[in-house]
Design an enzyme around this catalytic site. Structure first.
Site, PDB file in Angstrom:
ATOM      1  N   HIS A 135       0.946  -0.674   0.254  1.00 29.93           N
ATOM      2  CA  HIS A 135       0.143   0.155   0.383  1.00 29.93           C
ATOM      3  C   HIS A 135       0.956   1.531   0.203  1.00 29.93           C
ATOM      4  CE1 HIS A 135      -3.380  -2.839   0.664  1.00 29.93           C
ATOM      5  NE2 HIS A 135      -4.253  -2.088   0.492  1.00 29.93           N
ATOM      6  N   LYS A 139      -0.108   4.609   4.522  1.00 30.41           N
ATOM      7  CA  LYS A 139      -1.591   3.561   5.862  1.00 30.41           C
ATOM      8  C   LYS A 139      -0.256   3.187   6.286  1.00 30.41           C
ATOM      9  CE  LYS A 139      -4.339  -0.539   4.657  1.00 30.41           C
ATOM     10  NZ  LYS A 139      -4.825   0.103   5.200  1.00 30.41           N
TER      11      LYS A 139
END
Length: 237
Positions: A135, A139
């Site tokens: 990601h 995040k």
């Protein structure tokens, strides 16, 4: 349909546009600087609130919405361990939460493939299985909520795996690795490796648009349903 938005970052803005394009009305937008609007008539008029915020805020947001009689669709993760039992109890008593770690239609299909493949691979112990998720650098939680859901599906269907775990070499655990780089929307890869060959399945999101569309579809579904709802309720597979 009247929709309230809780959280107005990149995802919230994308959900807003898709909801408007589908003919819905945004009656309230709540972010960190206007929490008092939970008490507004505009918020209370919503059929559904779509919530994408930080893990530490999610459960409190559910309570505020339910107190105003507003159903909730949420993609926030990280609250389940501490508040999961209470949420299930409250939803069994009449409140409504549609929760998913990932609202992408593609991920829902990928999840169904994951469960089916795990059932098959349970018969072939020569294959070890591991997972990797990637990601964007913003995040903070890991592994991703989607990765946890996929991992739990594998553990449920493969007898030789007791649980999932990060940073492990113990074969009784499903190893789940995470990578954070650039602006990657989300990549989830599951590998079954043996001495003879490697079987790999991957979902690679091109953008957040699929997540946002799925959240709006979930809101449309939630308007006419009650209780603790999931993607499997909506897609029936």
């Amino acid at each position: 349909m009247k929709i309230a938005l809780i959280g107005y970052g990149k995802m919230g803005k994308m959900i807003e546009q898709i909801a408007l394009d589908r003919g819905h009305e945004i009656v309230s937008i709540i972010d960190i600087d206007n929490q008092q609007d939970f008490d507004s008539e505009a918020f209370a008029s919503a059929d559904v609130a779509i919530e994408f915020t930080a893990p530490q805020a999610a459960y409190g947001n559910y309570l505020k919405a339910w107190a105003k009689g507003v159903k909730v669709v949420s993609g926030s993760t990280g609250w389940m361990k501490e508040h999961g039992d209470e949420v299930r109890k409250v939803c069994s008593e009449g409140k409504t939460l549609f929760w998913a770690s990932n609202f992408s239609i593609g991920v829902a299909i990928f999840s169904a493939v994951n469960r089916y493949l795990a059932k098959i691979m349970n018969q072939f112990p020569q294959y070890d299985v591991e997972m990797e998720e990637t990601h964007h650098v913003h995040k903070l939680d890991h592994p991703s909520g989607t990765a946890i859901t996929l991992a739990e599906e594998i553990v449920e269907n493969i007898d030789r795996k007791e649980a999932w775990k990060e940073d492990t070499t113990d074969k009784k655990f499903l190893r789940v690795d995470h990578i954070r780089r650039g602006e990657v929307p989300g990549i989830h890869t599951i590998r079954y490796d043996s001495d003879a060959d490697l079987i790999t399945i991957t979902h690679d999101a091109h953008s957040r648009k699929g997540f946002a569309l799925g959240a709006v579809l979930a809101a449309e579904y939630t308007k006419d349903h009650q209780g603790l709802l999931t993607i499997s309720d909506m897609f029936k597979f």
